[in-house]
Design a protein around this motif. Sequence first.
Motif, PDB file in Angstrom:
ATOM      1  N   ALA A 263       0.809  -1.225   0.000  1.00  0.00           N
ATOM      2  CA  ALA A 263       0.000   0.000   0.000  1.00  0.00           C
ATOM      3  C   ALA A 263       0.841   1.274   0.000  1.00  0.00           C
ATOM      4  CB  ALA A 263      -0.975  -0.014   1.174  1.00  0.00           C
ATOM      5  N   PRO A 264       1.802   1.452   0.919  1.00  0.00           N
ATOM      6  CA  PRO A 264       2.619   2.677   0.856  1.00  0.00           C
ATOM      7  C   PRO A 264       3.397   2.807  -0.447  1.00  0.00           C
ATOM      8  CG  PRO A 264       2.900   1.552   2.965  1.00  0.00           C
ATOM      9  CD  PRO A 264       2.174   0.611   2.065  1.00  0.00           C
ATOM     10  N   LEU A 265       3.957   1.689  -0.930  1.00  0.00           N
ATOM     11  CA  LEU A 265       4.707   1.744  -2.183  1.00  0.00           C
ATOM     12  C   LEU A 265       3.808   2.124  -3.345  1.00  0.00           C
ATOM     13  CD1 LEU A 265       6.885  -1.498  -1.761  1.00  0.00           C
ATOM     14  CD2 LEU A 265       7.581   0.870  -1.358  1.00  0.00           C
ATOM     15  N   ALA A 266       2.624   1.534  -3.408  1.00  0.00           N
ATOM     16  CA  ALA A 266       1.700   1.821  -4.502  1.00  0.00           C
ATOM     17  C   ALA A 266       1.208   3.263  -4.455  1.00  0.00           C
ATOM     18  CB  ALA A 266       0.513   0.853  -4.446  1.00  0.00           C
ATOM     19  N   ILE A 267       0.865   3.750  -3.261  1.00  0.00           N
ATOM     20  CA  ILE A 267       0.383   5.139  -3.147  1.00  0.00           C
ATOM     21  C   ILE A 267       1.496   6.117  -3.510  1.00  0.00           C
ATOM     22  CG2 ILE A 267      -0.497   6.857  -1.539  1.00  0.00           C
ATOM     23  CD1 ILE A 267      -1.840   4.532  -0.023  1.00  0.00           C
TER      24      ILE A 267
ATOM     25  N   THR B 131      -1.429   0.019  -7.499  1.00  0.00           N
ATOM     26  CA  THR B 131      -0.901   1.249  -8.084  1.00  0.00           C
ATOM     27  C   THR B 131      -1.818   1.783  -9.174  1.00  0.00           C
ATOM     28  OG1 THR B 131       1.368   0.506  -7.629  1.00  0.00           O
ATOM     29  CG2 THR B 131       1.090   2.283  -9.226  1.00  0.00           C
ATOM     30  N   SER B 132      -2.266   0.917 -10.066  1.00  0.00           N
ATOM     31  CA  SER B 132      -3.132   1.353 -11.170  1.00  0.00           C
ATOM     32  C   SER B 132      -4.442   1.952 -10.647  1.00  0.00           C
ATOM     33  CB  SER B 132      -3.431   0.176 -12.097  1.00  0.00           C
ATOM     34  OG  SER B 132      -2.252  -0.321 -12.686  1.00  0.00           O
ATOM     35  N   LEU B 133      -5.063   1.284  -9.683  1.00  0.00           N
ATOM     36  CA  LEU B 133      -6.313   1.797  -9.130  1.00  0.00           C
ATOM     37  C   LEU B 133      -6.094   3.083  -8.341  1.00  0.00           C
ATOM     38  CD1 LEU B 133      -7.970  -1.549  -7.975  1.00  0.00           C
ATOM     39  CD2 LEU B 133      -8.476  -0.205 -10.014  1.00  0.00           C
TER      40      LEU B 133
ATOM     41  N   LEU C 118      -8.496   3.412  -0.743  1.00  0.00           N
ATOM     42  CA  LEU C 118      -8.894   2.302   0.123  1.00  0.00           C
ATOM     43  C   LEU C 118      -9.495   1.163  -0.704  1.00  0.00           C
ATOM     44  CD1 LEU C 118     -10.471   4.136   3.201  1.00  0.00           C
ATOM     45  CD2 LEU C 118      -8.321   2.871   3.129  1.00  0.00           C
ATOM     46  N   THR C 119     -10.283   1.512  -1.694  1.00  0.00           N
ATOM     47  CA  THR C 119     -10.832   0.488  -2.589  1.00  0.00           C
ATOM     48  C   THR C 119      -9.721  -0.268  -3.299  1.00  0.00           C
ATOM     49  OG1 THR C 119     -12.825   1.824  -2.940  1.00  0.00           O
ATOM     50  CG2 THR C 119     -12.352   0.099  -4.558  1.00  0.00           C
TER      51      THR C 119
ATOM     52  N   PHE D 175     -14.730  -9.190   1.037  1.00  0.00           N
ATOM     53  CA  PHE D 175     -13.933  -8.132   0.420  1.00  0.00           C
ATOM     54  C   PHE D 175     -14.762  -7.348  -0.599  1.00  0.00           C
ATOM     55  CE2 PHE D 175     -10.135 -10.823   1.590  1.00  0.00           C
ATOM     56  CZ  PHE D 175      -9.609  -9.901   2.491  1.00  0.00           C
ATOM     57  N   ILE D 176     -15.598  -8.041  -1.362  1.00  0.00           N
ATOM     58  CA  ILE D 176     -16.439  -7.367  -2.353  1.00  0.00           C
ATOM     59  C   ILE D 176     -17.427  -6.426  -1.665  1.00  0.00           C
ATOM     60  CG2 ILE D 176     -18.233  -7.723  -4.091  1.00  0.00           C
ATOM     61  CD1 ILE D 176     -16.796 -10.333  -4.826  1.00  0.00           C
ATOM     62  N   ILE D 177     -17.994  -6.866  -0.549  1.00  0.00           N
ATOM     63  CA  ILE D 177     -18.926  -6.018   0.193  1.00  0.00           C
ATOM     64  C   ILE D 177     -18.220  -4.766   0.705  1.00  0.00           C
ATOM     65  CG2 ILE D 177     -20.316  -5.895   2.299  1.00  0.00           C
ATOM     66  CD1 ILE D 177     -20.987  -8.858   1.874  1.00  0.00           C
ATOM     67  N   ILE D 178     -16.995  -4.922   1.189  1.00  0.00           N
ATOM     68  CA  ILE D 178     -16.235  -3.757   1.662  1.00  0.00           C
ATOM     69  C   ILE D 178     -15.991  -2.780   0.514  1.00  0.00           C
ATOM     70  CG2 ILE D 178     -14.006  -3.006   2.575  1.00  0.00           C
ATOM     71  CD1 ILE D 178     -13.907  -5.502   4.233  1.00  0.00           C
ATOM     72  N   ILE D 179     -15.602  -3.306  -0.649  1.00  0.00           N
ATOM     73  CA  ILE D 179     -15.346  -2.440  -1.804  1.00  0.00           C
ATOM     74  C   ILE D 179     -16.605  -1.676  -2.195  1.00  0.00           C
ATOM     75  CG2 ILE D 179     -14.780  -2.448  -4.259  1.00  0.00           C
ATOM     76  CD1 ILE D 179     -12.909  -4.813  -3.694  1.00  0.00           C
TER      77      ILE D 179
END
Length: 304
Positions: free
Chosen positions: A99-103, A175-177, A217-218, A290-294
């Motif tokens: 997450a930190p690397l991607a952001i 990263t893409s998202l 977050l998504t 996970f889908i519900i969270i998204i």
Amino acid sequence: MNEEKLTRVSKKARLESRGKIITFICIAVMVIAAVSILYFVISKGLSTFFINKVSFWDFISGKDWNPTKTDAAGNALVGALPMIIGSFAVTLLAACISAPLAIGAAIFMVEISPRFGKKVLQPVIELLVGIPSVVYGFIGLSVIVPFIREHIAGSGFGIAAATVVLTVMILPTVTSLSVDAIKAVPRHYREASLALGATRWQTIWRVVLRSSRAGILTAVVFGMARAFGEALAVQMVIGNSAVIPTSLFEPASTLTSILTMGMGNTVMGTLDNNILWSLAMVLLAMSLFFIIIIRFIGRRRKAK
């Protein structure tokens, strides 16, 4: 003239009705396929508890996994707790690292150096997304496992190796998202912040990241969902030992690794086969979670 208009209208109406029918058929096929998969997995998974009379609590909380044997009381040794812990461990660790690397990569590509990011980083990310999981697993088996064995501790197989492999696998997805989420922030937000005297970093930190928080977050949750369901790459580097790990450098197992190892070696209808379907049902439940969270995060973003 009127007849030509009526003919054209009737042709358009027929084309529209055909398009609606084709669309409905496609949607119906997708719904039927999804419902069929859910029914098949759930029915097979519940057979363990209703037909083979295995306690659900023993299945969820048990620490011993050996479906071919029983304990002193005659109960099958089908505790799935080691695999559940292993799955959550590698997923959470991979998400915390990626997450930190991607952001950071997304911020660099959008806010700091968009031209370099578009010409160099974007093709690299697309290349990483297209690499098959077996290639990641083979690289982990050939590079990461020997490195951990020779320079850190243990045999090299374990949660640490699986975490590194999964981190690299989900990094391009997150990263893409994240890039899409940051690009979706309106330009006038940045301009207003800079006009008020904020620096570029203050604008990125306090305006851009806060506005794109739901999308980021998504992206992270989507990456976690992929990591939780990954099978082949994890199986090659985690060690596949059905025990609760006490260290990151000890062999462990996940739900997917046990499934891929055992599904082809069991007979349909037996306890050995039904218990694997129960593991698949747990895996399916977590994927739906996970889908519900998204979807929940997406709805909150639309509400704002």
